[in-house]
Structure formats: structure tokens, C-alpha cells
Scaffold this active site. Structure first.
Site, PDB file in Angstrom:
ATOM      1  N   LYS A 287     -11.041  -2.566   3.899  1.00 49.21           N
ATOM      2  CA  LYS A 287     -11.570  -3.574   4.818  1.00 49.21           C
ATOM      3  C   LYS A 287     -12.920  -3.097   5.361  1.00 49.21           C
ATOM      4  CE  LYS A 287      -7.258  -5.519   6.659  1.00 49.21           C
ATOM      5  NZ  LYS A 287      -7.481  -6.889   6.200  1.00 49.21           N
ATOM      6  N   GLU A 360      -1.259  -6.766   1.048  1.00 48.48           N
ATOM      7  CA  GLU A 360      -0.113  -5.855   0.972  1.00 48.48           C
ATOM      8  C   GLU A 360       1.115  -6.384   1.705  1.00 48.48           C
ATOM      9  OE1 GLU A 360      -2.287  -5.747   3.288  1.00 48.48           O
ATOM     10  OE2 GLU A 360      -0.999  -5.551   5.041  1.00 48.48           O
ATOM     11  N   ARG A 362       2.587  -9.284   1.730  1.00 51.79           N
ATOM     12  CA  ARG A 362       3.512 -10.021   0.863  1.00 51.79           C
ATOM     13  C   ARG A 362       4.295  -9.070  -0.040  1.00 51.79           C
ATOM     14  NH1 ARG A 362      -1.435 -13.479  -1.357  1.00 51.79           N
ATOM     15  NH2 ARG A 362      -2.130 -12.941   0.744  1.00 51.79           N
TER      16      ARG A 362
END
Ligand code: BES
Ligand code: MN
Ligand code: ZN
Length: 511
Positions: A287, A360, A362
Site C-alpha cells: 500500500k 487478502e 477475502r
């Protein structure tokens, strides 16, 4: 325990109250003096005449009994009177509850400002709602509004984080027993939500997956709950390839935390699943740095699910079993981290091509959902997850995204949310969206492109649900920075705890 301020119903007369602040409520009326008890009007009138107070939501008028010039007030032991505005007469019970919650939040904030430690709130006798509901909503607002997290500050009670009120008393004309009942249930739900906020406020270096396991074990020790912690070796045996893959880049072991409340084997079972991602760096699909610190909140779903079990343990509902699951890990980029292009195998055998390691949530939820459904054969499943940034684009910070394969479950969740002041908005599912997840090399891929990001994330989960009635709540927009309200501080909101508690309290079998 910082946020465990005392909350009680007093039978004593308001005049004899020895605390720091007595609060009355006032309702707003069009071009008329606010609605309130007659003797309170004397205080309000000069303020109302000069436009200083109309009973609007969020308004608060502080008066000193010695200055009111009235014998009645001079007799009072307590030196200060506050009047809190409720707004105009509500058009539904849900709205009236929210008004009282907001008023409770305003009272807590104003009491902190004037450094009151002991506060008495008088429930209005003119309110058109059951005393039990009024006391419940007001109690929630007081405790949620009184929340403070200053554990890591050396200088307490300065600046914005003023010292919390130590005790709130409720008084009023209605039945004391009903008031006590309302207060008790409001208190239980609000303290659970405050506990969820505490967990979220803890940073990623402190609130690790093991802390979720510790908390669940503590609850199991205190209440009639059974705790199971599934550790990494067992995950390997069971084939939980999603949770294991996400954990690969981390030095901390993953945990699958399970808490069971079984009232009767014959009762229907509700399964709750919460995303317990204790820090989401994005992994190899890293990120951007800006705002990454907020990703310590990526465990708010897990926090909500476990603190809900605290209320279940306290209240022991007789008509439903509740099982809570929290897949917990952080998402890091260590040398062994999983990578874009990797193919993983979930519990149950479905394979998935990893397109983006930042999708991640899910992956860990898929294993928990599939394993939970196989193990417990629940009658309904509700999952909570800070799953997609896309839900913030769609709904902002005002509503939780709701996706479901079952209309009556979706409606239950949505109604419980409305009643709790935690609104939802439903988004669709369907084969068009599921198609976006087709992979050339595996059964699925973990990202379905930029469009409909919240829906394709839910569609991923749906692959692991089968026919079980299921509702997915995407709380990425509401778990923190939730709509600014008097009883919701900046930072984590404790979202969905009170909705889940309401859902369980009102549980009846689905049609
Ligand atoms: N935890 C994030 C979702 C999130 C983002 C919550 C912003 C709150 C604020 C989740 O794991 C994530 O990173 N989702 C990605 C998915 C994408 C890679 C398909 C997202 O939403 O950007
Ligand atoms: Mn992510
Ligand atoms: Zn995440």
C-alpha cells in the site's frame, strides 16, 4: 477498566442528588417554547427568547442553580443543571432512540467539558416511547459518548481527550424496574462496542492475532462459551491455504479463533465471522505510505464479532446458538510472503490465483467461512469485514455495505442496524459479477478488476457459502471515521456490535 463508568438508576429525589450535574431533556417545537417539564421552562425561557436555546439536537444549556433565582432550584444539592436538546418529535421509535442516544453523547461530552464526575440524567416524562427503550438508548449514548482511549498518553485528560465521567445516574417518572432493564441492556451493548473500540485503538505491534485468542479464552473462562484456537499446524492439515498464504510474509503465527455458545443443540445456529487482519500493509502489493497507519483497524470485523460474544455470554439467549469465528493474521511482505501470480488452495479444495496480495481479506475469510459452514452447518451466517476501499467510494462513511443471498436475512440485518443507529445499504450480487473473478489458470482469481469492487469481493466470498443464508457486511467505511455523531468519537466506532446484539436478541428462525 477505564470505560466502565458506573451507570445506575436512582430512586432518590433529584433535589437530593449530591453529584456535579443534573440534566433534563427538552424537545424542539416549531416557533414555540421547547417541550419540557414545567419548572425546567423557567430556566429555558430567557435562553429561548434570546435565541440561545430551542431544544435542537446537540444543543446544551448550562445553568447554575444558585443563579436561577428560583426556590425550587436553590433547594437542590447539586449546583449545576444542564438542559439537552432532543430535536423535533420523532416519527418512529428508531428515530426516537437515536435522538436519545445523541442526547446521551452530548451529555457525556458537555459533562467532560465542565469536569463533572457524577451526573444525573432525568428521563423526560413527556416522551412518547416505552421507558425501557428510552433508558436503553440513553444509556448507550452516555457510555459510548464517554469513551476515551488515553492508555498511551503520559498526560491524561488534556486537550481533546478530557477525563471521562465517573458515574451516570438515571432518574425519571417511569417504572424503576423498566428503567433498570433498559439500562442493563443498553449498558451491555455499549460496553461491548467500547471494548471493540479499545481493540481497534491498540496498534498492530500490540494487538496481534494472539491477542484475539487471549480475549476469546478469557470470555470462555468467564461465561458459558467454548473456545477453540486453530493453530498453524492444524490449518495446514485442514488445508486453509488462504489464511496460510496471507500469513506467509509475517513473523507472527496466524490464529483461527472460534467461540461457541450452544443454548441447545436443537436450536438454530447463527454463525458470525469477522475479519481479524491485525495490520494490512498490502503485502508484496504494498500500500502507499500515506494513511497506512489506519490499517491497524483492519481487524474491526473480528473485534465486533468477539465483543458481541461477550454480550451473548452475559445474556445467554435461550432460542439460538451463536458461533463466532475470527481468522487473524497480519499481511506483511517478509521474504516468504505470497506473491502475485501464486495459486493457493482454500479449505474445501477451490483454487485461487492471487492477482493482488492486498486483496487478502477475502482469502482469510473464504477459509473461515468454508470451514465454519462445514463444521457447524449454521442456519445463517453473517460476516463483517473492512473488505474494500470501494465501499467508501460507493457509500461514504455513513452506511455499511450489505450483500446477501437471502432477502429475509438481509432485511433482519438492515432493520437491526436501523434500530441501532448503524444504517446499512444493500448492493446486488449476481452471475455477471461472479464472472469478473474467472481465472485462466485456477478456479477463481482474487480480484475482479476496478469496477464494482465491493460486489466482486462479496462474490468471491459467495463461492464458499453454498446455499446457507448469508449476509456480508463491508464495514470499511464505517469501522472508523463513521458519520460524526455525539456518541461516536473520531477513530474506531465499534460499528456493528450493537447491530449484531440486536439481531441476536430478536432472533427468530428465517422464513
Ligand atoms: N483492508 C483493505 C480495505 C480497506 C481499504 C479498508 C481502505 C479501509 C480503507 C483491503 O484489504 C484491501 O486492501 N482491499 C483492496 C482490494 C483491491 C486490491 C482489490 C482495496 O480496496 O483497495
Ligand atoms: Mn488489503
Ligand atoms: Zn485488508
Amino acid at each position: 477498566m477505564k470505560n466502565q463508568s458506573i451507570l445506575a438508576v436512582t430512586g432518590k429525589s433529584v433535589e437530593k442528588f449530591t453529584g456535579d450535574l443534573v440534566v433534563y431533556c427538552a424537545g424542539q417545537q416549531k416557533n414555540k417554547m421547547p417541550l419540557c417539564e414545567d419548572f425546567v421552562k423557567k430556566i429555558i425561557q430567557p435562553a429561548w427568547k434570546t435565541g440561545g436555546f430551542s431544544g435542537k439536537k446537540g444543543e446544551f444549556l448550562l445553568a447554575y442553580t444558585a443563579l436561577t433565582g428560583s426556590k425550587r432550584y436553590r433547594k437542590m444539592t447539586c449546583g449545576r443543571i444542564g438542559i439537552v436538546g432532543l430535536g423535533e418529535t420523532a416519527s418512529s421509535v428508531d428515530e426516537a432512540r437515536e435522538q436519545l442516544r445523541l442526547a446521551g453523547g452530548t451529555v457525556a461530552a458537555e459533562a467532560k467539558k465542565c469536569k463533572a464526575k457524577k451526573v444525573l440524567v432525568v428521563l423526560p416524562e413527556w416522551l412518547d416511547m416505552a421507558v425501557v427503550d428510552a433508558a436503553e438508548a440513553l444509556s448507550e449514548g452516555l457510555l459510548l459518548g464517554n469513551y476515551c482511549f488515553d492508555k498511551y498518553k503520559e498526560k491524561k485528560g488534556e486537550g481533546e481527550e478530557l477525563q471521562p465521567v465517573r458515574s451516570f445516574m438515571l432518574a425519571g417518572a417511569g417504572s424503576a424496574a423498566a428503567m433498570r432493564r433498559g439500562m442493563k441492556s443498553g449498558r451491555a451493548a455499549a460496553l461491548a462496542a467500547c471494548r471493540a473500540r479499545d481493540m481497534a485503538n491498540e496498534p498492530g505491534n500490540i494487538w496481534t492475532p494472539a491477542k484475539f485468542a487471549d480475549f476469546a479464552e478469557k470470555l470462555a473462562g468467564r461465561y458459558a462459551l467454548k473456545c477453540r484456537i486453530i493453530e498453524k499446524p492444524t490449518m495446514k492439515k485442514l488445508g486453509m491455504g488462504g489464511l496460510l498464504a496471507v500469513n506467509q510474509g509475517s513473523d507472527l503465527p496466524p490464529k483461527l479463533v472460534v467461540l461457541e455458545y450452544i443454548s441447545d443443540k436443537k436450536n438454530p445456529t447463527l454463525m458470525l465471522v469477522g475479519k481479524g487482519l491485525t495490520f494490512d500493509s498490502g503485502g508484496i502489493s504494498l500500500k502507499p505510505a500515506k494513511g497506512m497507519e489506519d490499517m491497524k483497524y483492519d481487524m474491526c470485523g473480528g473485534a465486533a464479532v468477539l465483543t458481541t460474544m461477550q454480550v451473548v455470554g452475559e445474556e445467554r439467549p435461550g432460542n439460538v446458538n451463536v458461533v463466532a469465528l475470527v481468522p487473524a493474521t497480519d499481511n506483511m511482505s517478509g521474504a516468504a510472503a505470497f506473491k502475485p501470480g501464486d495459486i493457493i488452495t482454500h479449505f474445501g479444495g477451490k483454487t485461487s490465483e492471487v492477482i493482488n496480495t492486498d486483496a487478502e481479506g477475502r482469502l482469510i475469510l473464504a477459509d473461515a467461512l468454508a470451514w465454519g459452514i462445514k463444521t457447524y452447518a449454521p442456519d445463517a451466517v453473517v460476516d463483517l469485514a473492512t473488505l474494500t476501499g470501494a465501499v467508501i467510494i460507493g457509500l461514504g462513511h455513513h452506511r455499511t455495505g450489505l450483500l446477501s443471498n437471502n432477502d429475509s436475512l438481509a432485511q433482519r440485518v438492515s432493520e437491526a442496524g436501523e434500530r441501532s443507529g448503524e444504517p446499512f445499504w444493500r448492493l446486488p450480487l449476481g452471475p455477471e459479477y461472479s464472472k469478473q473473478l474467472e481465472s485462466k489458470v485456477a478456479d477463481l482469481k482474487n480480484v475482479g478488476g476496478r469496477s464494482a469492487g465491493t460486489i466482486t469481493a462479496a462474490a468471491y466470498l459467495q463461492e464458499f457459502i453454498g446455499d446457507t443464508p448469508w449476509a456480508h457486511c463491508d464495514v470499511a467505511g464505517t469501522a472508523w471515521n463513521f458519520t460524526e455523531k455525539s456518541y461516536v468519537p473520531k477513530g474506531p466506532s465499534g460499528i456493528a456490535v450493537r447491530t449484531l446484539v440486536t439481531l441476536i436478541r430478536q432472533w427468530k428462525p428465517l422464513q
